[in-house]
Design a protein around this motif. Structure first.
Motif, PDB file in Angstrom:
ATOM      1  N   ILE A 109      96.243  40.305 117.858  1.00 24.17           N
ATOM      2  CA  ILE A 109      96.097  40.106 116.365  1.00 24.17           C
ATOM      3  C   ILE A 109      97.039  40.884 115.415  1.00 24.17           C
ATOM      4  CG2 ILE A 109      94.019  41.213 115.990  1.00 24.17           C
ATOM      5  CD1 ILE A 109      93.136  38.995 114.197  1.00 24.17           C
ATOM      6  N   GLU A 110      97.040  42.193 116.076  1.00 23.09           N
ATOM      7  CA  GLU A 110      97.614  43.212 115.123  1.00 23.09           C
ATOM      8  C   GLU A 110      99.043  42.540 114.836  1.00 23.09           C
ATOM      9  OE1 GLU A 110      97.055  45.761 112.994  1.00 23.09           O
ATOM     10  OE2 GLU A 110      94.986  45.273 113.232  1.00 23.09           O
ATOM     11  N   TYR A 111      99.860  42.171 115.697  1.00 22.21           N
ATOM     12  CA  TYR A 111     100.965  41.650 115.733  1.00 22.21           C
ATOM     13  C   TYR A 111     101.118  40.359 114.587  1.00 22.21           C
ATOM     14  CZ  TYR A 111     105.206  38.702 115.871  1.00 22.21           C
ATOM     15  OH  TYR A 111     106.474  37.960 115.455  1.00 22.21           O
ATOM     16  N   HIS A 112     100.177  39.600 114.511  1.00 24.49           N
ATOM     17  CA  HIS A 112     100.178  38.619 113.675  1.00 24.49           C
ATOM     18  C   HIS A 112      99.622  39.207 112.044  1.00 24.49           C
ATOM     19  CE1 HIS A 112     100.767  35.420 116.588  1.00 24.49           C
ATOM     20  NE2 HIS A 112      99.961  36.051 117.432  1.00 24.49           N
ATOM     21  N   LEU A 113      99.034  40.101 112.000  1.00 22.46           N
ATOM     22  CA  LEU A 113      98.605  40.592 110.973  1.00 22.46           C
ATOM     23  C   LEU A 113      99.989  41.311 110.167  1.00 22.46           C
ATOM     24  CD1 LEU A 113      95.284  42.170 111.592  1.00 22.46           C
ATOM     25  CD2 LEU A 113      95.693  40.047 110.224  1.00 22.46           C
ATOM     26  N   SER A 124      86.578  39.531 102.753  1.00 21.69           N
ATOM     27  CA  SER A 124      85.268  39.801 103.184  1.00 21.69           C
ATOM     28  C   SER A 124      84.859  38.983 104.441  1.00 21.69           C
ATOM     29  CB  SER A 124      84.213  39.414 102.038  1.00 21.69           C
ATOM     30  OG  SER A 124      84.202  38.230 101.810  1.00 21.69           O
ATOM     31  N   GLN A 125      85.489  37.773 104.506  1.00 22.64           N
ATOM     32  CA  GLN A 125      85.511  37.135 105.726  1.00 22.64           C
ATOM     33  C   GLN A 125      86.002  37.619 106.867  1.00 22.64           C
ATOM     34  OE1 GLN A 125      86.327  32.803 105.274  1.00 22.64           O
ATOM     35  NE2 GLN A 125      86.273  33.076 103.066  1.00 22.64           N
ATOM     36  N   LEU A 126      86.937  38.294 106.733  1.00 18.52           N
ATOM     37  CA  LEU A 126      87.811  39.069 107.988  1.00 18.52           C
ATOM     38  C   LEU A 126      86.981  40.231 108.383  1.00 18.52           C
ATOM     39  CD1 LEU A 126      91.369  38.770 106.427  1.00 18.52           C
ATOM     40  CD2 LEU A 126      90.328  37.426 108.507  1.00 18.52           C
ATOM     41  N   ILE A 127      86.358  41.080 107.213  1.00 17.70           N
ATOM     42  CA  ILE A 127      85.825  42.147 107.774  1.00 17.70           C
ATOM     43  C   ILE A 127      84.441  42.045 108.163  1.00 17.70           C
ATOM     44  CG2 ILE A 127      84.429  44.254 106.571  1.00 17.70           C
ATOM     45  CD1 ILE A 127      86.688  44.338 104.567  1.00 17.70           C
ATOM     46  N   SER A 128      83.813  40.893 108.033  1.00 15.49           N
ATOM     47  CA  SER A 128      82.495  40.591 108.581  1.00 15.49           C
ATOM     48  C   SER A 128      82.777  40.012 110.112  1.00 15.49           C
ATOM     49  CB  SER A 128      81.906  39.129 107.942  1.00 15.49           C
ATOM     50  OG  SER A 128      82.909  38.105 108.056  1.00 15.49           O
ATOM     51  N   SER A 129      83.786  39.607 110.477  1.00 19.88           N
ATOM     52  CA  SER A 129      84.237  39.393 111.876  1.00 19.88           C
ATOM     53  C   SER A 129      84.511  40.473 112.589  1.00 19.88           C
ATOM     54  CB  SER A 129      85.216  38.314 111.938  1.00 19.88           C
ATOM     55  OG  SER A 129      86.141  38.514 111.494  1.00 19.88           O
ATOM     56  N   SER A 130      85.378  41.408 111.846  1.00 20.22           N
ATOM     57  CA  SER A 130      85.950  42.702 112.469  1.00 20.22           C
ATOM     58  C   SER A 130      85.924  43.640 111.661  1.00 20.22           C
ATOM     59  CB  SER A 130      87.375  42.447 112.935  1.00 20.22           C
ATOM     60  OG  SER A 130      87.681  41.575 113.832  1.00 20.22           O
ATOM     61  N   PRO A 131      84.588  44.404 111.486  1.00 21.04           N
ATOM     62  CA  PRO A 131      84.281  45.462 110.487  1.00 21.04           C
ATOM     63  C   PRO A 131      85.070  46.818 110.776  1.00 21.04           C
ATOM     64  CG  PRO A 131      82.407  45.132 112.008  1.00 21.04           C
ATOM     65  CD  PRO A 131      83.454  43.943 112.306  1.00 21.04           C
ATOM     66  N   ASP A 132      85.411  47.158 111.980  1.00 19.61           N
ATOM     67  CA  ASP A 132      86.203  48.339 112.031  1.00 19.61           C
ATOM     68  C   ASP A 132      87.427  48.081 112.457  1.00 19.61           C
ATOM     69  OD1 ASP A 132      83.788  49.382 112.633  1.00 19.61           O
ATOM     70  OD2 ASP A 132      83.465  48.709 114.788  1.00 19.61           O
ATOM     71  N   ARG A 133      88.217  47.117 111.826  1.00 15.93           N
ATOM     72  CA  ARG A 133      89.650  46.678 112.159  1.00 15.93           C
ATOM     73  C   ARG A 133      90.358  47.677 110.811  1.00 15.93           C
ATOM     74  NH1 ARG A 133      93.058  44.450 115.165  1.00 15.93           N
ATOM     75  NH2 ARG A 133      91.355  43.178 115.986  1.00 15.93           N
ATOM     76  N   LEU A 134      91.097  48.713 111.170  1.00  8.79           N
ATOM     77  CA  LEU A 134      91.873  49.480 110.169  1.00  8.79           C
ATOM     78  C   LEU A 134      92.841  48.710 109.051  1.00  8.79           C
ATOM     79  CD1 LEU A 134      92.142  52.522 109.247  1.00  8.79           C
ATOM     80  CD2 LEU A 134      94.032  52.757 110.767  1.00  8.79           C
ATOM     81  N   THR A 135      93.261  47.560 109.830  1.00 11.16           N
ATOM     82  CA  THR A 135      94.231  47.139 108.747  1.00 11.16           C
ATOM     83  C   THR A 135      93.431  46.420 107.540  1.00 11.16           C
ATOM     84  OG1 THR A 135      95.783  46.573 110.647  1.00 11.16           O
ATOM     85  CG2 THR A 135      95.887  45.062 108.731  1.00 11.16           C
ATOM     86  N   TYR A 136      92.217  45.764 108.010  1.00  8.67           N
ATOM     87  CA  TYR A 136      91.354  45.073 106.926  1.00  8.67           C
ATOM     88  C   TYR A 136      90.782  46.042 105.865  1.00  8.67           C
ATOM     89  CZ  TYR A 136      91.278  40.945 110.106  1.00  8.67           C
ATOM     90  OH  TYR A 136      91.637  40.038 110.794  1.00  8.67           O
ATOM     91  N   LEU A 137      90.525  47.193 106.533  1.00  6.78           N
ATOM     92  CA  LEU A 137      89.808  48.269 105.805  1.00  6.78           C
ATOM     93  C   LEU A 137      90.820  49.102 104.838  1.00  6.78           C
ATOM     94  CD1 LEU A 137      87.597  50.152 108.502  1.00  6.78           C
ATOM     95  CD2 LEU A 137      86.967  48.104 106.847  1.00  6.78           C
TER      96      LEU A 137
END
Length: 483
Positions: free
Chosen positions: A271-275, A331-344
């Motif tokens: 998924i990081e590629y797509h982000l 918030s929708q993204l963080i709720s599903s992947s709370p530790d993903r650095l890209t979102y944070l």
């Protein structure tokens, strides 16, 4: 006299082709490369040659300075290099915001990637196929082998070969050819193109590298299909990548045959590629409203990755100042992947843009406890400190980054700006000097070091360091003259 004539040809060729170069590039100092008798070079000489080329290149283009995209590509590049036949792992990554499908390798470990490559590669495996292919060219030293072949045929010089690489990487093959006479263009076109044997060898080794790195070798023929599709869309003009890497039916068939020999296996998509692809697409479009429409359409219809499309919405809303909408989607993204650095990091970016500096700094400092090596996170923290007028703190972060990544011009550029705001005038001159060195503008680098030395004349340790830097700079210039 012959060396001088070669250098005159090289400089004239580059200046003719790159008429839109920035003003400071006029002071670029290129290496004297000698005649065809010196064409066979050692790996160390090849590395130094690549660094000289990189300085010239940086003076003529604007690198795309997105630390997150850079982190992603560098990690992928080193993952592939670790499983390649490359012996010298000193690699220099250059990212360019250009919509064309292009990537290139320059002898000495320089790898360039256009953001446009993300438009065409549908998976990480496909973009990895391009990087693995370029690494194969480097590992097999195809550049040096081409130089030797040209030496035997007496059709071009090593200097001309380098000039072709600058032109191909900077303005694209067709534009570069248009800037030359017919005879020069024929010589350059011959120099720029890899032989069929080189291409097949790089394909074979690239496939092996991808498989050894735990990635899907079918990414190679998959990327070939994207290239062929792009060729159909653009008519007679092929993508820039294919100008120097001609794609034949035999190459495609050979790649498919090789891939079919590997055992069938499921390779998960990253998924990081797509982000990062979403970031690249926004950079290419340079229009937040258009990007917003793009990602809304993807969410409502077909999308390579729905989470990445929503992440694109977050970035587009940020660009438009719609921070509530950005937070809602994030918030929708963080709720599903709370530790993903890209979102944070996106969350911190929203705080920064809204002026919530205390919150942004706290979040960044907390993340550093578990992501201490993240270049993107540290650059984000330095930016937040800067916006919060905490210039000394920002300077400290950037000084640490400059020590860890001394070959990244963007770090030195930012450090020079922050040092000035922090009242560290000597620091401004020292940072500017390193920035100019990395861009090959040695006269300005020497000037900046001289300014710093005058300000630090009573600091024995600092003046000793600057004196050594001046000697190193003189040695570097002398080495470039005697390649």
């Amino acid at each position: 006299m012959y060396i001088r004539s070669i250098m005159f040809f090289l400089n004239r060729l580059i200046l003719t082709a790159l008429l839109t170069a920035p003003a400071h590039s006029a002071n670029i100092e290129l290496p004297a490369l000698g005649d065809t008798a010196s064409a066979i070079i050692s790996q160390q000489q090849e590395y130094e040659l690549g660094q000289a080329w990189l300085r010239a290149y940086r003076s003529r283009i604007s690198e795309y300075n997105d630390p997150q995209l850079y982190d992603y590509l560098e990690e992928l590049l080193y993952q592939l290099a670790a499983h390649s036949e490359l012996k010298d792992h000193r690699l220099s990554l250059v990212t360019i915001n250009n919509p064309s499908m292009n990537a290139f390798a320059v002898p000495g470990g320089v790898i360039g990637v256009h953001t446009g490559l993300f438009r065409y590669a549908k998976t990480e495996h496909q973009i990895a196929s391009v990087l693995a292919h370029e690494l194969a060219h480097l590992s097999q030293r195809h550049f040096a082998r081409r130089v030797e072949q040209q030496r035997k045929n007496a059709t071009t010089t090593m200097a001309a070969m380098l000039a072709s690489l600058v032109i191909a990487a900077t303005v694209g093959g067709d534009a570069g050819m248009a800037a030359m006479t017919a005879s020069q263009a024929h010589s350059m076109e011959s120099a720029m193109r890899y032989s069929r044997q080189n291409e097949q060898e790089a394909d074979r080794l690239g496939i092996q590298t991808i498989y050894a790195a735990g990635m899907d070798p079918k990414g190679v023929p998959g990327m070939f299909e994207q290239m062929l599709r792009a060729t159909r869309y653009t008519g007679s003009k092929p993508p820039e990548f294919l100008l120097t890497h001609p794609l034949t039916e035999n190459r495609v068939a050979d790649a498919k045959n090789r891939v079919s020999q590997f055992p069938l296996k499921h390779y998960p998509d990253n998924i990081e590629y797509h982000l990062m692809r979403a970031r690249a697409l926004i950079a290419i479009e340079k229009n937040a409203a258009a990007s917003l429409n793009r990602f809304n359409s993807e969410l409502e219809g077909d999308s390579l990755n729905k989470d990445a499309s929503r992440y694109g919405l977050v970035l587009a809303h940020m660009g438009l100042g719609n921070f509530d909408d950005a937070r809602k989607n994030l918030s929708q993204l963080i709720s599903s992947s709370p530790d993903r650095l890209t979102y944070l990091l996106a969350e911190i970016e929203i705080d920064r843009r809204e002026g919530k500096y205390i919150s942004a700094i706290e979040k960044a400092q907390n993340l550093l406890r578990h992501n201490s090596k993240s270049y993107a996170l540290r650059m984000m923290l330095a930016e937040v400190y800067l916006k919060a007028n905490q210039f000394t703190e920002s300077e400290k972060v950037l000084e640490e980054l400059a020590q860890r990544y001394p070959d990244r011009p963007y770090v030195w550029f930012q450090l020079a700006e922050v040092s000035g705001l922090a009242g560290d005038i000597a620091g401004v001159h020292k940072a500017r000097a390193q920035y100019f060195i990395l861009n090959g503008v040695f006269d300005k680098a020497r000037e900046q070091l001289g300014y710093a030395r005058k300000l630090l004349v009573h600091d024995y340790q600092e003046t000793a360091i600057i004196d050594q830097q001046l000697r190193d700079l003189a040695d570097l210039q002398e080495k470039m003259k005697n390649f």
